[in-house]
Design an enzyme around this catalytic site. Structure first.
Site, PDB file in Angstrom:
ATOM      1  N   GLY A 253       0.836  -1.198   0.000  1.00  0.00           N
ATOM      2  CA  GLY A 253       0.000   0.000   0.000  1.00  0.00           C
ATOM      3  C   GLY A 253       0.865   1.239   0.000  1.00  0.00           C
ATOM      4  CB  SER A 254       0.047   4.736   0.689  1.00  0.00           C
ATOM      5  OG  SER A 254      -0.523   4.575   1.971  1.00  0.00           O
ATOM      6  CB  THR A 255       5.314   5.559   1.451  1.00  0.00           C
ATOM      7  OG1 THR A 255       5.855   4.838   0.332  1.00  0.00           O
ATOM      8  CG2 THR A 255       6.432   5.926   2.394  1.00  0.00           C
ATOM      9  CD  GLU A 256      -0.606   9.315   4.538  1.00  0.00           C
ATOM     10  OE1 GLU A 256      -0.874   9.222   3.322  1.00  0.00           O
ATOM     11  OE2 GLU A 256      -1.312   9.913   5.354  1.00  0.00           O
ATOM     12  N   GLY A 258       2.240   2.443   5.327  1.00  0.00           N
ATOM     13  CA  GLY A 258       3.319   1.501   5.652  1.00  0.00           C
ATOM     14  C   GLY A 258       4.068   1.939   6.905  1.00  0.00           C
ATOM     15  CD  GLU A 275       7.086  -5.686  -1.713  1.00  0.00           C
ATOM     16  OE1 GLU A 275       7.536  -4.801  -2.462  1.00  0.00           O
ATOM     17  OE2 GLU A 275       7.748  -6.687  -1.386  1.00  0.00           O
ATOM     18  CB  CYS A 309       3.565   0.106  -6.616  1.00  0.00           C
ATOM     19  SG  CYS A 309       3.775  -1.579  -7.161  1.00  0.00           S
ATOM     20  CD  GLU A 406       2.797   5.804  -5.397  1.00  0.00           C
ATOM     21  OE1 GLU A 406       2.376   5.842  -4.234  1.00  0.00           O
ATOM     22  OE2 GLU A 406       3.189   4.763  -5.947  1.00  0.00           O
TER      23      GLU A 406
HETATM   24  P1  NAD Z   1      -3.374   2.453   1.397  1.00  0.00           P
HETATM   25  O1  NAD Z   1      -2.069   2.458   2.051  1.00  0.00           O
HETATM   26  O2  NAD Z   1      -4.284   3.574   1.637  1.00  0.00           O
HETATM   27  O3  NAD Z   1      -4.215   1.153   1.773  1.00  0.00           O
HETATM   28  C1  NAD Z   1      -3.725  -0.138   1.588  1.00  0.00           C
HETATM   29  C2  NAD Z   1      -4.365  -1.076   2.568  1.00  0.00           C
HETATM   30  O4  NAD Z   1      -4.011  -0.684   3.879  1.00  0.00           O
HETATM   31  C3  NAD Z   1      -5.884  -1.119   2.542  1.00  0.00           C
HETATM   32  O5  NAD Z   1      -6.300  -2.456   2.686  1.00  0.00           O
HETATM   33  C4  NAD Z   1      -6.266  -0.309   3.755  1.00  0.00           C
HETATM   34  O6  NAD Z   1      -7.507  -0.681   4.289  1.00  0.00           O
HETATM   35  C5  NAD Z   1      -5.152  -0.637   4.707  1.00  0.00           C
HETATM   36  N1  NAD Z   1      -4.915   0.348   5.764  1.00  0.00           N
HETATM   37  C6  NAD Z   1      -5.092   1.693   5.706  1.00  0.00           C
HETATM   38  N2  NAD Z   1      -4.757   2.263   6.883  1.00  0.00           N
HETATM   39  C7  NAD Z   1      -4.350   1.261   7.707  1.00  0.00           C
HETATM   40  C8  NAD Z   1      -3.868   1.215   9.037  1.00  0.00           C
HETATM   41  N3  NAD Z   1      -3.718   2.316   9.779  1.00  0.00           N
HETATM   42  N4  NAD Z   1      -3.536   0.015   9.565  1.00  0.00           N
HETATM   43  C9  NAD Z   1      -3.660  -1.110   8.837  1.00  0.00           C
HETATM   44  N5  NAD Z   1      -4.118  -1.127   7.569  1.00  0.00           N
HETATM   45  C10 NAD Z   1      -4.451   0.048   6.999  1.00  0.00           C
HETATM   46  O7  NAD Z   1      -2.980   2.257  -0.106  1.00  0.00           O
HETATM   47  P2  NAD Z   1      -3.915   2.303  -1.357  1.00  0.00           P
HETATM   48  O8  NAD Z   1      -4.290   3.714  -1.574  1.00  0.00           O
HETATM   49  O9  NAD Z   1      -4.966   1.266  -1.228  1.00  0.00           O
HETATM   50  O10 NAD Z   1      -2.921   1.763  -2.505  1.00  0.00           O
HETATM   51  C11 NAD Z   1      -2.115   2.566  -3.228  1.00  0.00           C
HETATM   52  C12 NAD Z   1      -0.692   2.513  -2.732  1.00  0.00           C
HETATM   53  O11 NAD Z   1      -0.189   1.175  -2.755  1.00  0.00           O
HETATM   54  C13 NAD Z   1       0.259   3.284  -3.612  1.00  0.00           C
HETATM   55  O12 NAD Z   1       1.084   4.101  -2.841  1.00  0.00           O
HETATM   56  C14 NAD Z   1       1.081   2.223  -4.315  1.00  0.00           C
HETATM   57  O13 NAD Z   1       2.314   2.620  -4.753  1.00  0.00           O
HETATM   58  C15 NAD Z   1       1.127   1.161  -3.309  1.00  0.00           C
HETATM   59  N6  NAD Z   1       1.383  -0.134  -3.940  1.00  0.00           N
HETATM   60  C16 NAD Z   1       2.626  -0.698  -3.768  1.00  0.00           C
HETATM   61  C17 NAD Z   1       2.933  -1.902  -4.356  1.00  0.00           C
HETATM   62  C18 NAD Z   1       4.265  -2.545  -4.154  1.00  0.00           C
HETATM   63  O14 NAD Z   1       4.370  -3.745  -4.330  1.00  0.00           O
HETATM   64  N7  NAD Z   1       5.297  -1.844  -3.787  1.00  0.00           N
HETATM   65  C19 NAD Z   1       1.982  -2.554  -5.121  1.00  0.00           C
HETATM   66  C20 NAD Z   1       0.729  -1.945  -5.288  1.00  0.00           C
HETATM   67  C21 NAD Z   1       0.452  -0.732  -4.673  1.00  0.00           C
END
Ligand code: NAD
Length: 502
Positions: A253-256, A258, A275, A309, A406
């Site tokens: 998911g997002s770096t934030e 993460g 990731e 990503c 991003e």
């Molecule tokens: P996001 O970080 O907002 O959410 C991802 C997941 O995290 C969701 O299931 C969400 O419900 C969960 N989540 C949100 N807040 C949380 C918390 N506090 N605790 C636990 N879980 C939480 O990301 P997004 O907007 O869904 O996806 C886009 C991002 O994902 C982009 O930044 C993209 O680059 C990244 N991404 C990375 C890869 C990689 O392999 N490096 C692959 C795909 C996407």
């Protein structure tokens, strides 16, 4: 529908998918579909129409605890990790077979939930799921430790060996851009290594993973081994990450987010793999075939509407070919027919949500305000869905938001460079370090540049060569740990040293 729209109408869903969408919101825990402890639900929308298509459970703390409890019991009693590895392999392969047998339906569900063209779901996401499961299933029988002769004891006096054991209960949290593929890429190594799982899809795109749960049961994977929770990240996701009964968190998911997850996992010192995001450079040397490279650069940023990503969102082209290359990328962009996900003519679907739509348009506006010029796109083609036209920004400066952050949309920022040292420095001038591509016929320049880039993956003369056998992950704030390949399954193991004085 908007009067001015150039967007086609979303074709009707198949009967099977319509029936699936009418299901009661439930969770998949301990091999069963169960009610939530409370009535809260989350609405799911088709991004091609903006219409609500389903409701799913917004899991409560009690729901998460129940799922974690089921996974914990399933791990601790050895019903999965204790199986002969060959049997685990067969069951993981069976899941792959069932995905293959249900590919049409899963692809349709994925496309109406995420917005991606059905051709992309059928041609990319679903086959990648099958491949990941079959590849990782093969590791179930090959994850071995080693025997070591200790260096400081008389030879033969201590029998020492290193075992690899499954890490335990895994909380897997995935994003919305490749909902099923991201989930399966996490499930496949965890299952093959003998772990048990609680998996949470993103709130925007829970549907394909819910359908997958049926197939997990049908495959005969024992109850409690794979549990599916739908819910909000800040509540259900956070509860999973903090649970003292979870051993590892795997997050994409997002770096934030993460960073939040890494902090939340610290109290219990869980194993964590992340990731995260990227701002990947596409570096073009002056000796390339312009048409082929333009196609690659366009694919790198416009596939999946730029919600990737590893999207090549920063194009660096040598001054000698910048103009001809960027013109060729712009004419390629015109071929990315924007439209609803189930229309066979669509090459680029909508963005996933109204929030993402606003976010991406906001970035384009910020670029315009900071002085970037829009070579093509920059607007929406209309329609009720969350559409944005493929966009190329030129006259960009390194300090602009559109270069630094991003965007996660079909927006390319293009710049000129003069020499290789300069472009390596510019490409590395980012907090991210996920991927990079280099385009040249000069083998020596290719390898030299590949060595200089601070990125977890470097591709040559292609937009991406991500593969289930190759480690996938980033440097810097793009995360840590790797998925796929041997490294990907080893990330689901603990190392145990056993040394016995004889
Ligand atoms: P996001 O970080 O907002 O959410 C991802 C997941 O995290 C969701 O299931 C969400 O419900 C969960 N989540 C949100 N807040 C949380 C918390 N506090 N605790 C636990 N879980 C939480 O990301 P997004 O907007 O869904 O996806 C886009 C991002 O994902 C982009 O930044 C993209 O680059 C990244 N991404 C990375 C890869 C990689 O392999 N490096 C692959 C795909 C996407």
């Amino acid at each position: 529908m908007n009067e001015m729209t150039r967007i086609a109408v979303q074709p009707a869903y198949s009967e099977g998918v319509q029936a699936f969408l009418k299901r009661k919101p439930q969770l998949f825990i301990d091999g069963q579909w169960v009610e939530s402890s409370h009535g809260a639900t989350i609405a799911v929308f088709d991004p091609s129409t903006g219409k609500e298509i389903a409701q799913v459970v917004d899991a409560s703390d009690a729901d998460v605890d129940r799922a974690v409890g089921a996974a914990r019991r399933a791990f601790d009693d050895g019903r999965w990790s204790g199986l002969p590895p060959y049997q685990r392999q067969r069951l993981v392969e069976k899941l792959a077979d069932l995905i293959e047998a249900n590919m049409e339906e899963l692809a349709e569900i994925e496309s109406i939930d995420n917005g991606k063209p059905r051709a992309a779901s059928m041609g990319y996401d679903l086959p990648k799921c099958v491949q990941a499961l079959r590849y990782m299933a093969g590791w179930a029988t090959k994850l071995n430790g080693e025997h070591v002769e200790p260096s400081g004891f008389p030879t033969g006096s201590v029998h020492a060996y290193i075992k690899r054991e499954p890490v335990g209960v895994c909380a897997q949290i995935v994003p919305w851009n490749f909902p099923l593929m991201m989930a399966v890429q996490k499930i496949a190594p965890a299952l093959s290594a003998g772990c048990t799982i609680v998996l949470k899809p993103a709130e925007q795109t829970p549907l394909s993973v819910l359908r997958l749960a049926d197939l997990v049961a049908e495959a005969g994977i024992p109850a409690g081994v794979l549990n599916i929770i739908t819910g909000n990240g800040e509540t259900a996701g956070d509860r999973m990450v903090r649970s003292p009964h979870v051993d590892k968190v795997a997050f994409t998911g997002s770096t934030e987010v993460g960073k939040l997850i890494n902090r939340a996992a610290t109290d219990t010192l869980k194993r964590v793999t992340l990731e995260l995001g990227g701002k990947s450079p596409v570096i073009v040397l002056p000796d390339v075939d312009i048409e082929k490279t333009a196609r690659g650069a366009a694919t790198s940023i416009f596939s999946n509407s730029g919600q990737v990503c590893i999207a090549g969102s920063r194009l660096f082209a040598h001054r000698d070919i910048f103009d001809s290359l960027i013109e060729a990328v712009a004419s390629n962009a015109a071929q990315w027919q924007v439209g609803p996900s189930l229309d066979p003519n669509t090459r680029m679907g909508p963005l996933v949500s109204t929030e993402q739509h606003e976010r991406v348009l906001g970035y384009i506006e910020a670029g315009r305000k900071e002085g970037a010029s829009i070579l093509c796109g920059g607007d929406t083609p209309g329609g009720d869905g969350y559409f944005v036209n493929p966009t190329i920004l030129v006259d960009v400066k390194p300090e602009m938001k559109v270069v630094r952050e991003e965007i996660f949309g079909p927006v390319l920022a293009a710049t000129r460079y003069d020499d290789l040292d300069e472009v390596a420095k510019a490409a590395n001038d980012t907090t991210y370090g996920l991927a990079a591509s280099i385009w040249t016929r000069d083998v020596s320049a290719m390898h030299k540049l590949a060595g200089k880039l601070k990125a977890g993956m470097v591709w040559g003369n292609c937009a991406s060569a991500a593969d289930t056998s190759l480690p996938f992950g980033g440097y810097k704030q793009s995360g840590f740990g790797r998925e796929s390949g041997r490294y990907g399954i080893e990330a689901y193991t603990e190392i145990k040293t056993v040394a016995i004085a004889l």
